[in-house]
Scaffold this motif. Sequence first.
Motif, PDB file in Angstrom:
ATOM      1  N   HIS A  44       2.390   1.849  -3.517  1.00 23.85           N
ATOM      2  CA  HIS A  44       1.478   2.315  -4.459  1.00 23.85           C
ATOM      3  C   HIS A  44       1.089   3.648  -4.003  1.00 23.85           C
ATOM      4  O   HIS A  44       0.639   4.523  -5.049  1.00 23.85           O
ATOM      5  N   GLU A  45       1.228   4.178  -2.742  1.00 25.09           N
ATOM      6  CA  GLU A  45       0.567   5.563  -2.541  1.00 25.09           C
ATOM      7  C   GLU A  45       1.666   6.445  -3.168  1.00 25.09           C
ATOM      8  O   GLU A  45       1.218   7.630  -3.617  1.00 25.09           O
ATOM      9  N   GLU A  46       2.862   5.992  -2.899  1.00 23.10           N
ATOM     10  CA  GLU A  46       3.835   6.797  -3.479  1.00 23.10           C
ATOM     11  C   GLU A  46       4.010   6.651  -4.965  1.00 23.10           C
ATOM     12  O   GLU A  46       4.251   7.896  -5.783  1.00 23.10           O
ATOM     13  N   THR A  49      -4.176   3.968  -8.203  1.00 29.75           N
ATOM     14  CA  THR A  49      -4.131   2.593  -7.338  1.00 29.75           C
ATOM     15  C   THR A  49      -5.957   2.435  -7.406  1.00 29.75           C
ATOM     16  O   THR A  49      -6.349   3.294  -6.860  1.00 29.75           O
ATOM     17  N   ASP A  64       1.612   6.557  -6.836  1.00 31.40           N
ATOM     18  CA  ASP A  64       0.471   7.543  -7.349  1.00 31.40           C
ATOM     19  C   ASP A  64       1.146   9.008  -7.261  1.00 31.40           C
ATOM     20  O   ASP A  64       0.347   9.869  -7.783  1.00 31.40           O
ATOM     21  N   LYS A  65       1.806   9.268  -6.700  1.00 26.44           N
ATOM     22  CA  LYS A  65       2.681  10.674  -6.324  1.00 26.44           C
ATOM     23  C   LYS A  65       3.423  10.896  -7.411  1.00 26.44           C
ATOM     24  O   LYS A  65       4.003  11.833  -7.368  1.00 26.44           O
ATOM     25  N   GLN A  79       0.810  -1.240  -0.170  1.00 23.01           N
ATOM     26  CA  GLN A  79      -0.303   0.029   0.016  1.00 23.01           C
ATOM     27  C   GLN A  79       0.725   1.388  -0.002  1.00 23.01           C
ATOM     28  O   GLN A  79       0.733   2.112  -0.570  1.00 23.01           O
ATOM     29  N   HIS A  80       1.863   1.509   0.752  1.00 22.64           N
ATOM     30  CA  HIS A  80       2.699   2.332   0.920  1.00 22.64           C
ATOM     31  C   HIS A  80       3.596   2.503  -0.619  1.00 22.64           C
ATOM     32  O   HIS A  80       3.449   3.748  -1.221  1.00 22.64           O
TER      33      HIS A  80
END
Length: 139
Positions: free
Chosen positions: A14-16, A73, A18-19, A11-12
């Motif tokens: 893909h959060e990154e 994501t 996405d940025k 999750q971390h």
Amino acid sequence: MNTIENKAIVQHIHEELDKGNGRPFVESLADDASWKLEGSTAWSRTYQGKKAIREELLDPLFAQFAAPYRSRTERIIAEGDRVVVLFSGDVPTKAGKRYNNRYCYVYRLEGGKVKELTEYFDTALVQEALQPPTVVHAG
């Protein structure tokens, strides 16, 4: 590592992504990680080891992009050491094509690192929008 910890790692990542920050993804790869791209494109094969993944896949791929790559994501599903991510991306290429692919990544984690990754994607789009890979030498 349990399901919750493995999901949190991915999750971390893909959060990154996405940025537009791919560093956590690369840092999460085990030195002996493998990344299999399904299909029969010029890119499709199994890349063995973090060094090969960077030099033979990521560097040649990102060299074709005309802007920073960002993903979106959609869903993350985890069970044990496997984490599945559904996501999309959209970036223009230097050749003037639009690379707006959809992906399903199947991760296998071991000891907090990505040990195996299998990627499912729109192979017809890859053939249309990307040039075959060539190794980019840093330098």
